[in-house]
Design an enzyme around this catalytic site. Structure first.
Site, PDB file in Angstrom:
ATOM      1  N   ARG A 225       0.844  -1.193   0.000  1.00  5.86           N
ATOM      2  CA  ARG A 225       0.000   0.000   0.000  1.00  5.86           C
ATOM      3  C   ARG A 225       0.879   1.243   0.000  1.00  5.86           C
ATOM      4  NH1 ARG A 225      -3.538  -2.998  -1.355  1.00  5.86           N
ATOM      5  NH2 ARG A 225      -5.482  -3.431  -0.236  1.00  5.86           N
ATOM      6  N   HIS A 273      -1.407  -0.314  -9.674  1.00  6.59           N
ATOM      7  CA  HIS A 273      -2.030  -1.204  -8.683  1.00  6.59           C
ATOM      8  C   HIS A 273      -2.549  -2.480  -9.359  1.00  6.59           C
ATOM      9  CE1 HIS A 273      -4.092  -1.310  -4.481  1.00  6.59           C
ATOM     10  NE2 HIS A 273      -3.867  -2.528  -4.923  1.00  6.59           N
TER      11      HIS A 273
HETATM   12  C1  GLV Z   1      -5.274  -5.500  -3.610  1.00  5.89           C
HETATM   13  O1  GLV Z   1      -4.531  -4.580  -3.419  1.00  5.89           O
HETATM   14  C2  GLV Z   1      -5.857  -6.302  -2.566  1.00  5.89           C
HETATM   15  O2  GLV Z   1      -5.736  -5.936  -1.392  1.00  5.89           O
HETATM   16  O3  GLV Z   1      -6.471  -7.332  -2.870  1.00  5.89           O
END
Ligand code: GLV
Length: 310
Positions: A225, A273
């Site tokens: 993150r 992401h």
């Molecule tokens: C993606 O970032 C997840 O947490 O599945």
């Protein structure tokens, strides 16, 4: 009697989840967007952030099933009841994706692709003679299901691997160490890979102090993150060239704002992401198994420990 499962996910993914969950759950469950039900009809909510409704507004929930592995957004939901089980997504496809993504970044670093890219920009032909994978140590922060998948893939490729875990335990597969050993392990790290969950202890963990303990010329991979990293400190380490390259998949603000310096930094590789996206086709098989356990009164899997925060 049919049961009701409501899906709450961003519109870009919601229809895929609705179809995959309906297929996987079969006749016993009615699957639809949460808005299709009266609030008190819902027994299970399958949720992916950002959440458009507070989960506390549904009085009869028996399970909140996250469609993501990371649950920090759900845990921030005001009024979230700790007596309703909350489960993380566990999808073998995500683990495979995470392993491949981390391996790809570490290999790009190991094989100097970042440096060749910069040289290519100046039409510069110059070879770099590197070391073997066994002479590199990759340190992984976090050894959950995805951290482990990445660790095993790196080890199989020949890299030396060590992983920081919150509570050190005997591990047959990976060299694990606790947070108290982090400083000394950082000093022996070629590539640092972050796969931690977000908790009070891990927020802002990757700051100037931590980065200064890495040997000059090391690499950093963040697939966890954005809030784990202090952006300005990372930029300072990259500007000075002390950190050779950062491979960033996650950011404090997503989408990453157009004017963020990461976009144009020559020592940064950005992916949007996508290191380990959830696959509705395989993720919904896990949800189906989870609901079967719920119906049979068997212990649910991948439950979140509210106190630990993941
Ligand atoms: C993606 O970032 C997840 O947490 O599945």
């Amino acid at each position: 009697m049919r049961h009701n499962l409501g899906v709450m996910a961003p519109s870009s993914e919601e229809h895929r989840w609705l179809g995959a969950l309906a297929d996987a759950l079969g006749e016993a469950w009615t699957v639809d967007r949460v808005e299709a039900f009266a609030d008190d009809e819902l027994e299970v909510i399958a949720a992916a952030p950002p959440l458009r409704r507070a989960l506390s507004e549904f009085p009869n929930l028996r399970l909140i099933q996250s469609l993501w592995a990371g649950v920090e957004v759900i845990l921030r939901d005001p009024g979230l009841r700790t007596d309703i089980p909350l489960a993380r997504m566990k999808d073998p496809q995500m683990e495979t994706s995470m392993a491949l993504s981390v391996l790809a970044h570490v290999l790009a670093f190991h094989l100097h692709h970042d440096q060749y890219r910069r040289r290519q920009n100046g039409s510069e032909w110059s070879q770099i003679y590197g070391v073997s994978p066994g002479e590199r140590t990759v340190t992984i922060l976090g050894l959950g299901a995805m951290g482990r998948a990445a660790a095993v893939a790196l080890q199989d490729a020949g890299f030396g691997v060590a992983a920081m875990v919150r509570t050190p335990r005997l591990d047959d597969e990976i060299d694990v160490f606790g947070p108290d050993q982090l400083d000394e392990r950082l000093a022996d790290t070629d590539v640092l890979v972050n796969v931690l969950p977000v908790t009070e202890e891990t927020r802002d963990l990757v700051d100037g102090a931590l980065l200064s303990k890495l040997p000059p010329g090391s690499g950093f991979v963040n697939v966890a993150r954005g809030v784990h990293v202090v952006d300005d400190d990372l930029l300072a380490a990259l500007d000075s060239g002390r950190l050779r390259h950062a491979f960033l998949d996650v950011f404090r603000v997503e989408p990453l704002p157009e004017d963020h310096r990461f976009w144009t930094h020559p020592r940064v590789t950005i992916t949007p992401h996508m290191a380990a996206p959830t696959f509705p086709s395989s993720g919904s098989v896990f949800v189906a198994e989870q609901l079967e356990r719920l119906e049979q009164g068997q212990p649910l899997e991948h439950l979140v420990d509210h106190a630990a925060g993941y």
